[in-house]
Motif scaffolding. Structure first.
Motif, short mmCIF file in Angstrom:
data_model
loop_
_atom_site.label_atom_id
_atom_site.label_comp_id
_atom_site.label_asym_id
_atom_site.label_seq_id
_atom_site.Cartn_x
_atom_site.Cartn_y
_atom_site.Cartn_z
N LEU A 132 0.83 -1.21 0.00
CA LEU A 132 0.00 0.00 0.00
C LEU A 132 0.86 1.26 0.00
N ASP A 133 1.96 1.21 0.75
CA ASP A 133 2.87 2.36 0.82
C ASP A 133 3.50 2.67 -0.52
N ARG A 134 3.58 1.69 -1.41
CA ARG A 134 4.24 1.84 -2.71
C ARG A 134 3.23 1.90 -3.87
N ALA A 135 1.96 1.91 -3.54
CA ALA A 135 0.90 1.99 -4.55
C ALA A 135 0.04 3.23 -4.32
N GLY A 136 0.73 4.33 -4.01
CA GLY A 136 0.04 5.59 -3.77
C GLY A 136 0.11 6.05 -2.33
N GLY A 137 0.79 5.28 -1.48
CA GLY A 137 0.92 5.63 -0.07
C GLY A 137 2.14 6.49 0.20
N LYS A 138 2.72 6.31 1.37
CA LYS A 138 3.79 7.21 1.81
C LYS A 138 5.06 7.14 0.96
N HIS A 139 5.24 6.10 0.18
CA HIS A 139 6.40 6.01 -0.71
C HIS A 139 6.05 6.31 -2.16
N GLY A 140 4.88 6.87 -2.40
CA GLY A 140 4.49 7.21 -3.77
C GLY A 140 3.88 6.02 -4.49
N ASN A 141 4.03 6.00 -5.80
CA ASN A 141 3.38 4.97 -6.60
C ASN A 141 4.38 4.39 -7.61
N LYS A 142 4.65 3.12 -7.47
CA LYS A 142 5.57 2.42 -8.39
C LYS A 142 5.06 2.47 -9.83
N GLY A 143 3.77 2.63 -10.01
CA GLY A 143 3.21 2.79 -11.35
C GLY A 143 3.74 4.04 -12.03
N ASP A 144 3.88 5.13 -11.27
CA ASP A 144 4.47 6.36 -11.80
C ASP A 144 5.88 6.08 -12.30
N GLU A 145 6.65 5.43 -11.45
CA GLU A 145 8.05 5.13 -11.78
C GLU A 145 8.14 4.24 -13.03
#
Length: 161
Positions: A132-145
């Protein structure tokens, strides 16, 4: 270990995606995570000039099926890059290891076989919260990357032509 915000980047360093066709293959397993990754990727592609007509999205049941879904894009659609989005969360068995290894190797093989970018946007986390943290949470979204990587890799390939 610190993780950077995956959604933070220098927008000026990203080439235009205006005339690039993208395939996005998304695993339905852990869809709360994977659909958020897809939304991030699509929004980022559009932010950099991609049109709805040039963003094709298909779904596969789980992360293990991602490489084959991506291969279908390479063989059946005229795409310049394929973004592969999934989420594998560590469980109590070695299943996690086999899935992660298979998807990783499958993605590497596709890059080399088809000579086009197949971007690995698969989260491999220890638990749901990390995902969740990497899918729009506190670490942003890996999809963007993954979207930024796809744009940059197509631009790199074009620079050699």
């Amino acid at each position: 270990m610190a993780t950077k915000d995956l959604s933070q980047y220098d927008a000026n360093s990203v080439p235009s995606a205006q005339n690039i066709r993208f395939g996005i293959v998304v695993a339905e397993w852990n869809q709360e995570i994977t659909f958020a990754l897809a939304e991030g990727a699509i929004n980022t592609l559009k932010k950099h000039g991609a049109t709805d007509e040039n963003i094709l999205v298909k779904y596969v049941p789980g992360s293990f099926e991602l490489p084959l879904g991506a291969q279908y894009f390479a063989e059946m659609e005229n795409v310049d890059a394929v973004i592969i989005l999934g989420c594998v969360i560590q469980g109590e068995t070695r299943h996690f290891d086999f899935i992660c290894q298979g998807v990783t190797q499958g993605t590497i093989d596709l890059n080399l076989k088809y000579n086009k970018p197949f971007v690995f946007g698969v989260l491999t986390t220890e638990n749901q919260q990390q995902a969740l943290d990497r899918a729009g949470g506190k670490h942003g979204n890996k999809g963007d990357e993954a979207a930024i990587t796809a744009i940059k890799m197509v631009a790199l390939k074009t620079s050699f032509q």
